[in-house]
Design a protein around this motif. Structure first.
Motif, mmCIF file in Angstrom:
data_model
loop_
_atom_site.group_PDB
_atom_site.id
_atom_site.type_symbol
_atom_site.label_atom_id
_atom_site.label_comp_id
_atom_site.label_asym_id
_atom_site.label_seq_id
_atom_site.Cartn_x
_atom_site.Cartn_y
_atom_site.Cartn_z
ATOM 1 N N PRO A 135 0.808 -1.223 0.000
ATOM 2 C CA PRO A 135 0.000 0.000 0.000
ATOM 3 C C PRO A 135 0.844 1.278 0.000
ATOM 4 N N ILE A 136 1.999 1.233 0.656
ATOM 5 C CA ILE A 136 2.895 2.397 0.656
ATOM 6 C C ILE A 136 3.430 2.619 -0.756
ATOM 7 N N PHE A 137 3.850 1.523 -1.428
ATOM 8 C CA PHE A 137 4.289 1.623 -2.819
ATOM 9 C C PHE A 137 3.198 2.272 -3.669
ATOM 10 N N THR A 138 1.964 1.825 -3.515
ATOM 11 C CA THR A 138 0.860 2.329 -4.336
ATOM 12 C C THR A 138 0.680 3.826 -4.152
ATOM 13 N N ASP A 139 0.708 4.295 -2.909
ATOM 14 C CA ASP A 139 0.569 5.735 -2.656
ATOM 15 C C ASP A 139 1.686 6.527 -3.325
ATOM 16 N N ILE A 140 2.926 6.054 -3.194
ATOM 17 C CA ILE A 140 4.059 6.763 -3.796
ATOM 18 C C ILE A 140 3.985 6.688 -5.316
ATOM 19 N N SER A 141 3.618 5.531 -5.860
ATOM 20 C CA SER A 141 3.526 5.355 -7.312
ATOM 21 C C SER A 141 2.484 6.291 -7.908
ATOM 22 N N ASN A 142 1.312 6.361 -7.296
ATOM 23 C CA ASN A 142 0.272 7.260 -7.802
ATOM 24 C C ASN A 142 0.719 8.716 -7.730
ATOM 25 N N TRP A 143 1.449 9.074 -6.674
ATOM 26 C CA TRP A 143 1.989 10.422 -6.551
ATOM 27 C C TRP A 143 3.028 10.686 -7.654
ATOM 28 N N MET A 144 3.900 9.699 -7.929
ATOM 29 C CA MET A 144 4.935 9.862 -8.960
ATOM 30 C C MET A 144 4.327 10.102 -10.338
ATOM 31 N N ILE A 145 3.248 9.411 -10.648
ATOM 32 C CA ILE A 145 2.587 9.598 -11.946
ATOM 33 C C ILE A 145 2.163 11.054 -12.109
ATOM 34 N N ASP A 146 1.597 11.625 -11.055
ATOM 35 C CA ASP A 146 1.215 13.039 -11.105
ATOM 36 C C ASP A 146 2.451 13.939 -11.154
ATOM 37 N N TYR A 147 3.433 13.653 -10.324
ATOM 38 C CA TYR A 147 4.639 14.481 -10.243
ATOM 39 C C TYR A 147 5.367 14.530 -11.573
ATOM 40 N N LEU A 148 5.483 13.374 -12.241
ATOM 41 C CA LEU A 148 6.179 13.308 -13.527
ATOM 42 C C LEU A 148 5.315 13.745 -14.694
ATOM 43 N N LYS A 149 4.038 14.027 -14.418
ATOM 44 C CA LYS A 149 3.092 14.461 -15.460
ATOM 45 C C LYS A 149 3.014 13.462 -16.610
ATOM 46 N N LEU A 150 2.944 12.180 -16.237
ATOM 47 C CA LEU A 150 2.852 11.122 -17.249
ATOM 48 C C LEU A 150 1.469 11.134 -17.877
ATOM 49 N N GLN A 151 1.415 10.787 -19.148
ATOM 50 C CA GLN A 151 0.146 10.749 -19.872
ATOM 51 C C GLN A 151 -0.400 9.334 -19.887
ATOM 52 N N PRO A 152 -1.699 9.160 -19.582
ATOM 53 C CA PRO A 152 -2.265 7.802 -19.609
ATOM 54 C C PRO A 152 -2.256 7.236 -21.021
ATOM 55 N N GLN A 153 -2.114 5.914 -21.099
ATOM 56 C CA GLN A 153 -2.135 5.218 -22.388
ATOM 57 C C GLN A 153 -3.526 4.656 -22.609
#
Length: 154
Positions: A135-153
């Protein structure tokens, strides 16, 4: 096994990135105000597995997460990971009452963009990778997606 989390992350990254190992770089350089004053030494690299083996391993790691843990992931992104639970040694003996939980994974858009490793432990605690670290990984991963401004596929 006696390796650091940074070494585990570097090895894991080589498995999911196409098979190239990059020696870890702790910093990118030294800042001087708003500009980069001094660059760190470039990381050494080598091919450790074939691109085909890397693609297959990444697919398995992604599928493992999709089967068990993907409900909390942001939709449209590639996220994969693996749990780990290990006994600790207490007074020279393996203990069933004290375990370390870990989770290592990656995320990105069309290709991996980051690796995150979480380790949880505590005296007299029975930790598990899937229950406590994931669950900690999931929280950080979801934050990283926003932080890096990744575009959904699609």
């Amino acid at each position: 096994m006696n390796v650091t989390m940074v070494q585990v992350c570097a090895a894991f990254a080589s498995i999911i990135n196409g098979g190239t190992y990059y020696s870890p770089t702790v910093y990118a350089g030294v800042m001087n105000g708003d500009s980069l004053k001094e660059r760190a030494i470039a990381a050494t690299r080598s091919n450790v597995i074939s691109a085909d083996a890397s693609l297959k391993a990444r697919s398995m790691i992604k599928e493992a997460r999709q089967v068990y843990y993907s409900k909390s992931d942001k939709s449209g992104y590639e996220v994969g990971g693996k749990t780990g639970t290990s006994q600790t040694i207490v007074n020279g003996q393996y203990s069933n009452d004290q375990t370390i939980g870990s989770y290592i994974g990656y995320g990105g858009d069309s290709a991996p963009k980051y690796v995150i490793m979480v380790q949880v432990s505590g005296k007299n605690m029975n930790m598990q990778g899937g229950r406590d670290a994931m669950p900690i990984f999931t929280d950080i991963s979801n934050w990283m997606i926003d932080y890096l401004k990744l575009q959904p596929q699609q």
